[in-house]
Design an enzyme around this catalytic site. Sequence first.
Site, mmCIF file in Angstrom:
data_model
loop_
_atom_site.group_PDB
_atom_site.id
_atom_site.type_symbol
_atom_site.label_atom_id
_atom_site.label_comp_id
_atom_site.label_asym_id
_atom_site.label_seq_id
_atom_site.Cartn_x
_atom_site.Cartn_y
_atom_site.Cartn_z
ATOM 1 N N ASP A 62 46.442 39.268 35.093
ATOM 2 C CA ASP A 62 46.933 40.640 34.912
ATOM 3 C C ASP A 62 45.827 41.664 35.178
ATOM 4 O O ASP A 62 45.864 42.776 34.656
ATOM 5 C CB ASP A 62 47.508 40.824 33.503
ATOM 6 N N ASP B 125 52.299 38.591 39.532
ATOM 7 C CA ASP B 125 51.347 39.707 39.592
ATOM 8 C C ASP B 125 50.033 39.376 40.301
ATOM 9 O O ASP B 125 49.197 40.264 40.482
ATOM 10 C CB ASP B 125 51.006 40.266 38.198
ATOM 11 N N ASP C 198 56.701 44.697 26.243
ATOM 12 C CA ASP C 198 55.681 44.834 27.285
ATOM 13 C C ASP C 198 54.386 45.404 26.728
ATOM 14 O O ASP C 198 53.426 45.605 27.479
ATOM 15 C CB ASP C 198 56.186 45.765 28.389
#
Length: 305
Positions: free
Chosen positions: A86, A124, A279
């Site tokens: 991330d 991602d 999130d």
Amino acid sequence: MANPYQMREGFYVLTDTQAHRWCKTEFHAGRTTSERWVVWDKIAAVPQARWVGPAPIEPQIDEILDAAGETNTLPVFVAYAIPFRDAGGGSSGGFRDVRSYQAWAKSFARLVGVAPAVVILEPDTLIHMPGLNAEQRKNRLACLAYAVQAFKQYAPNTYVYLDGGDGRYNSPESLAPWLLQAGVADARGFAVNVSNYNTNGMCQDFATELRDLLGLPDVGYVIDTSRNGNGPPPDSYIRANPSTWWGNPPGRRLGDRPQYVGANGFDAKLWVKLPGESDGPYGVAPHSASSEFLPRVAHGLYYGR
């Protein structure tokens, strides 16, 4: 390569998600609210992906493979352990170096073995490539390409999907070269819209263009439909929250339930992101932690509020 979707009947339903545990706690406490019914029937009972990080993986993978075999259903895994995961954001973590990651990926593939399965490989990772330095990019591609080859060698009945972006903020032209370098030619294809909100139509248009750019007629794709029932937040909300709009935005809704499609490269609709899990401290859950299950968020996704 065999088609795992055609080897089983439907997708495996996880039995130990945070949504399951919350519902069981409510039941044992004697509470049978409509909120509990929504979480149980509309979320917990729907097939979702098991996210697999760096922690010891053999027990959880073996348990799911055994249970999926007994129910003749197809398990979906998310491999999520890449170094600098991330890009150091809210879901940071992963392994510290390439060698450790590659050993883990090989172990993962060998554990799955000949069982039919679907693996979403490191969401991602490719959309973050522009923000990495040259060494980080080199290491990331080495991790992904190795993992693709490991599954190809040790898990012949597994479809592997690389990071295909969200279908709105990542152009096909930017992603196609990274996908090729990451080994998409030896994977099944790519996953679109993971943990995002774009409509199926938006994602299909994006994926079709990306497939054309890759020049690989057999490549396929899947769409994460877990939270795209109302599409993305309105532009006014995005402009007002330019760096955090993606975090628990209001008014989103559960999307189509998982199903095999198998047409024109569109392999399946999957629930990759687990609905109801936050999130992070944004949007309708300002005091939450990333991946924390919140029944009010789950409830909101059912009613679209």
